[in-house]
Design a protein around this motif. Structure first.
Motif, PDB file in Angstrom:
ATOM      1  N   PHE A 258      55.774  -2.179  83.621  1.00  0.00           N
ATOM      2  CA  PHE A 258      56.263  -3.148  82.642  1.00  0.00           C
ATOM      3  C   PHE A 258      57.425  -2.604  81.810  1.00  0.00           C
ATOM      4  O   PHE A 258      57.914  -3.312  80.939  1.00  0.00           O
ATOM      5  CB  PHE A 258      55.123  -3.572  81.719  1.00  0.00           C
ATOM      6  CG  PHE A 258      53.963  -4.197  82.436  1.00  0.00           C
ATOM      7  CD1 PHE A 258      54.048  -5.491  82.917  1.00  0.00           C
ATOM      8  CD2 PHE A 258      52.790  -3.484  82.661  1.00  0.00           C
ATOM      9  CE1 PHE A 258      52.977  -6.074  83.588  1.00  0.00           C
ATOM     10  CE2 PHE A 258      51.712  -4.057  83.317  1.00  0.00           C
ATOM     11  CZ  PHE A 258      51.810  -5.356  83.794  1.00  0.00           C
ATOM     12  N   ARG A 259      57.842  -1.371  82.108  1.00  0.00           N
ATOM     13  CA  ARG A 259      58.935  -0.698  81.365  1.00  0.00           C
ATOM     14  C   ARG A 259      58.742  -0.901  79.855  1.00  0.00           C
ATOM     15  O   ARG A 259      59.530  -1.545  79.169  1.00  0.00           O
ATOM     16  CB  ARG A 259      60.299  -1.216  81.807  1.00  0.00           C
ATOM     17  CG  ARG A 259      61.428  -0.239  81.416  1.00  0.00           C
ATOM     18  CD  ARG A 259      62.739  -0.579  82.094  1.00  0.00           C
ATOM     19  NE  ARG A 259      63.745   0.398  81.719  1.00  0.00           N
ATOM     20  CZ  ARG A 259      64.633   0.194  80.746  1.00  0.00           C
ATOM     21  NH1 ARG A 259      64.634  -0.933  80.077  1.00  0.00           N
ATOM     22  NH2 ARG A 259      65.517   1.131  80.441  1.00  0.00           N
ATOM     23  N   TRP A 260      57.670  -0.316  79.378  1.00  0.00           N
ATOM     24  CA  TRP A 260      57.325  -0.421  77.968  1.00  0.00           C
ATOM     25  C   TRP A 260      58.377   0.232  77.081  1.00  0.00           C
ATOM     26  O   TRP A 260      59.121   1.130  77.499  1.00  0.00           O
ATOM     27  CB  TRP A 260      55.991   0.277  77.704  1.00  0.00           C
ATOM     28  CG  TRP A 260      54.801  -0.491  78.159  1.00  0.00           C
ATOM     29  CD1 TRP A 260      54.761  -1.787  78.579  1.00  0.00           C
ATOM     30  CD2 TRP A 260      53.467   0.005  78.272  1.00  0.00           C
ATOM     31  NE1 TRP A 260      53.489  -2.136  78.927  1.00  0.00           N
ATOM     32  CE2 TRP A 260      52.676  -1.053  78.752  1.00  0.00           C
ATOM     33  CE3 TRP A 260      52.866   1.231  78.012  1.00  0.00           C
ATOM     34  CZ2 TRP A 260      51.313  -0.925  78.963  1.00  0.00           C
ATOM     35  CZ3 TRP A 260      51.518   1.362  78.223  1.00  0.00           C
ATOM     36  CH2 TRP A 260      50.739   0.303  78.696  1.00  0.00           C
ATOM     37  N   HIS A 261      58.375  -0.216  75.841  1.00  0.00           N
ATOM     38  CA  HIS A 261      59.092   0.522  74.811  1.00  0.00           C
ATOM     39  C   HIS A 261      58.361   1.839  74.573  1.00  0.00           C
ATOM     40  O   HIS A 261      57.145   1.934  74.702  1.00  0.00           O
ATOM     41  CB  HIS A 261      59.155  -0.292  73.522  1.00  0.00           C
ATOM     42  CG  HIS A 261      60.119   0.230  72.513  1.00  0.00           C
ATOM     43  ND1 HIS A 261      59.807   1.278  71.655  1.00  0.00           N
ATOM     44  CD2 HIS A 261      61.392  -0.122  72.210  1.00  0.00           C
ATOM     45  CE1 HIS A 261      60.840   1.524  70.885  1.00  0.00           C
ATOM     46  NE2 HIS A 261      61.814   0.695  71.197  1.00  0.00           N
ATOM     47  N   VAL A 262      59.095   2.867  74.236  1.00  0.00           N
ATOM     48  CA  VAL A 262      58.491   4.191  74.112  1.00  0.00           C
ATOM     49  C   VAL A 262      57.453   4.224  72.995  1.00  0.00           C
ATOM     50  O   VAL A 262      56.470   4.983  73.075  1.00  0.00           O
ATOM     51  CB  VAL A 262      59.593   5.252  73.885  1.00  0.00           C
ATOM     52  CG1 VAL A 262      60.217   5.108  72.501  1.00  0.00           C
ATOM     53  CG2 VAL A 262      59.054   6.655  74.081  1.00  0.00           C
ATOM     54  N   LEU A 263      57.586   3.406  71.949  1.00  0.00           N
ATOM     55  CA  LEU A 263      56.581   3.367  70.891  1.00  0.00           C
ATOM     56  C   LEU A 263      55.264   2.787  71.409  1.00  0.00           C
ATOM     57  O   LEU A 263      54.177   3.245  71.032  1.00  0.00           O
ATOM     58  CB  LEU A 263      57.089   2.543  69.703  1.00  0.00           C
ATOM     59  CG  LEU A 263      58.241   3.154  68.917  1.00  0.00           C
ATOM     60  CD1 LEU A 263      58.680   2.212  67.798  1.00  0.00           C
ATOM     61  CD2 LEU A 263      57.847   4.509  68.333  1.00  0.00           C
TER      62      LEU A 263
END
Length: 428
Positions: A258-263
Motif C-alpha cells: 500500500f506504499r504507506w507513509h513512513v509515520l
C-alpha cells in the motif's frame, strides 16, 4: 530484439556512470573518512531530539492538543526538509526495533537473571519459566541470534530501498513526505496491515514451519522450539531464513503493498514490536486485560504441544484464525472464551447497577443543595423581621444549635433539623 539490447546497454551505461559519479563523494583519506563519520554520527544523534521534545511537550508544556499537533507537523516538516529521506526511514525503523523490542527484551532477561526469586513470582508458570534453566551458553546463543535477526531485517529494508531508489531509480518503498496522513487513514492502514500480517504469519507458521516436512521445518524445531518456555527474545530467535519468512516479511509486506507513509509504518512497527515483546515474555502481569494475556497463553500452549509431541496448534498471533480454522490447541481457550471470561470477571451488570446508583446519589445531592439554599433564604428573611418576632425565633435557634460554635452545618447534615427547629421556635 536489437532495440531491446540497446535499451539494456544504455541502462547499464547510465547505472555505471551514476555509480562512478557517486564514488567521487566517497572519502579518499583517513581524515576525510573521519570527518564524514563524525558528521553522519552527529546527524543521527540530533535526529530524534525534536521528536523527543514533542513527546515531552504534553507533560511540561501545558499546551492543548491542537498546539501539540501543529508543533509535531512543523517538527516533522523540518526533519524531512533537513535530512535525507532514506536516513529518516531507516533510522526511525532501527530506533523502534531497539526501544520497542530489543532493549526491553534484554532488560526483561537481565531482570530474570538478576532477581530470579522476584521474577518467578510474576511468571505465569513460576520457576519453570525462568530463562536461567537453559544455561549460560544457550542464553548467549539466543541473545546473539535474536539481535542479529533484528538487525538483519533493518539491513534488508535498507538494501531494498537502495536498490529501488539509487540503482533502479524508482520510487521509494515507503512515502517520506512533509504531508502527515490523517488519523482515519492511519487507522484503516493499521487494520489492513494487521489483517495481512496475521494471515501471512499463520500460513507460513502452519504450513511451512510445522505441517509440511522440509529443511525449514527442521530448522524451526531445532532453533526456536529448542526453548522449553518462551521469553521475549525467543520471538526473534529462529533460523534467519525462518525469521524473515514468518516474521519480517508479514510485517513489512503490507507497508510495501500500500506504499504507506513512513509515520504509518513507524506506528505499525511499534505495535508489532510491543506485541512480540509481551506475548513471548512469559509474565502473568501484562498491560492488557483481554488481548495480550490470551495471546501469551496460546503461545505457551503452542510450545507445550510441540515439546510434548502432540498435534501442534495455535499458529496465529491473535488466535482468531486458529478459532475459525479449528487449529486451537486441545484443552486451550479461544479468543472468544477470553472475551467471555473477561466480561464475567469485570462483572458488567454490577458496574451498570453501580453507575445507576451513582446517578441517583448525584440527584439526591442536588436536592440537598437546593434545600440548603432555601434555608439560607429563610435565615435572610428572619433577619429582616421585627424585634419581638426575632426574639422568639432566636429561642428556636438555641434549641437547634447542635453544639457548634457558629451554627455552620458540617457536610450539610443539619439541613432538615434546622428547618424543623426554627418552626418550633416560631410557634413558641
Amino acid at each position: 530484439m536489437a532495440s531491446g539490447v540497446n535499451a539494456i546497454r544504455e541502462r547499464l551505461q547510465y547505472s555505471f556512470g551514476y555509480l562512478q559519479g557517486r564514488s567521487f563523494a566517497l572519502p579518499r583519506s583517513l581524515s576525510e573518512f573521519y570527518g564524514a563519520l563524525v558528521a553522519k554520527v552527529t546527524s543521527w544523534v540530533a535526529l530524534p531530539l525534536p521528536l523527543l521534545s514533542f513527546l515531552a511537550l504534553p507533560l511540561y508544556g501545558g499546551s492543548t492538543a491542537t498546539v501539540n499537533l501543529v508543533f509535531f507537523y512543523l517538527t516533522w516538516s523540518a526533519l524531512v526538509i533537513s535530512h535525507d529521506r532514506l536516513t529518516l526511514e531507516l533510522y526511525g525503523t532501527l530506533l523502534i526495533r531497539l526501544f520497542c523490542f530489543l532493549l526491553p527484551a534484554l532488560g526483561f532477561l537481565a531482570f530474570d537473571i538478576a532477581v530470579p526469586k522476584v521474577s518467578k513470582t510474576v511468571k505465569a508458570r513460576g520457576e519453570r519459566q525462568l530463562p536461567t534453566r537453559h544455561g549460560r551458553d544457550k542464553l548467549l546463543a539466543i541473545v546473539a541470534v535474536a539481535v542479529c535477526n533484528v538487525l538483519l531485517g533493518v539491513l534488508i529494508q535498507a538494501g531494498l530501498e537502495l536498490l529501488f531508489t539509487r540503482i533502479l531509480h524508482l520510487k521509494s518503498l515507503l512515502k517520506v513526505t512533509t504531508v502527515v496522513p490523517l488519523p482515519w487513514s492511519i487507522a484503516m492502514s493499521l487494520i489492513q496491515g494487521l489483517a495481512i500480517r496475521g494471515s501471512l504469519h499463520y500460513a507460513v507458521h502452519r504450513f511451512v514451519l510445522h505441517t509440511n516436512p522440509s529443511i525449514l521445518r527442521t530448522w524451526h524445531l531445532d532453533w526456536q522450539h529448542s526453548v522449553e518456555h518462551p521469553f521475549s527474545l525467543v520471538a526473534a530467535y529462529d533460523h534467519p531464513v525462518n525469521y524473515l519468512l514468518a516474521d519480517w516479511v508479514p510485517t513489512f509486506l503490507p507497508a510495501v503493498l500500500f506504499r504507506w507513509h513512513v509515520l504509518t509504518w513507524f506506528l505499525f512497527l511499534s505495535i508489532a514490536s510491543l506485541e512480540e515483546l509481551f506475548v513471548f515474555s512469559g509474565y502473568s502481569v501484562l498491560p492488557s486485560a483481554i488481548i495480550l494475556p490470551g495471546m501469551a497463553r496460546r503461545t505457551e500452549a503452542h510450545f507445550d504441544s510441540v515439546r510434548k509431541g502432540d498435534k501442534a496448534g495455535n499458529f496465529g498471533h491473535l488466535g482468531l484464525l486458529d478459532f475459525l480454522l479449528g487449529t486451537t490447541c486441545s484443552n486451550e481457550s479461544t479468543i472468544v472464551d477470553d472475551v467471555q471470561d473477561e466480561a464475567q470477571q469485570r462483572q458488567l451488570q454490577e458496574r451498570v447497577e453501580a453507575a445507576v446508583q451513582a446517578a441517583l446519589a448525584s440527584i439526591e445531592d442536588k436536592k440537598s443543595n437546593n434545600k440548603v439554599e432555601d434555608t439560607k433564604e429563610e435565615d435572610t428573611n428572619e433577619d429582616n423581621m421585627p424585634a419581638g418576632e426575632d426574639d422568639q425565633h432566636q429561642t428556636g435557634e438555641v434549641d437547634d444549635n447542635d453544639g457548634s460554635e457558629e451554627g455552620e452545618p458540617a457536610d450539610r447534615r443539619p439541613t432538615a433539623p434546622r428547618r424543623s427547629g426554627r418552626r418550633k421556635g416560631a410557634k413558641g
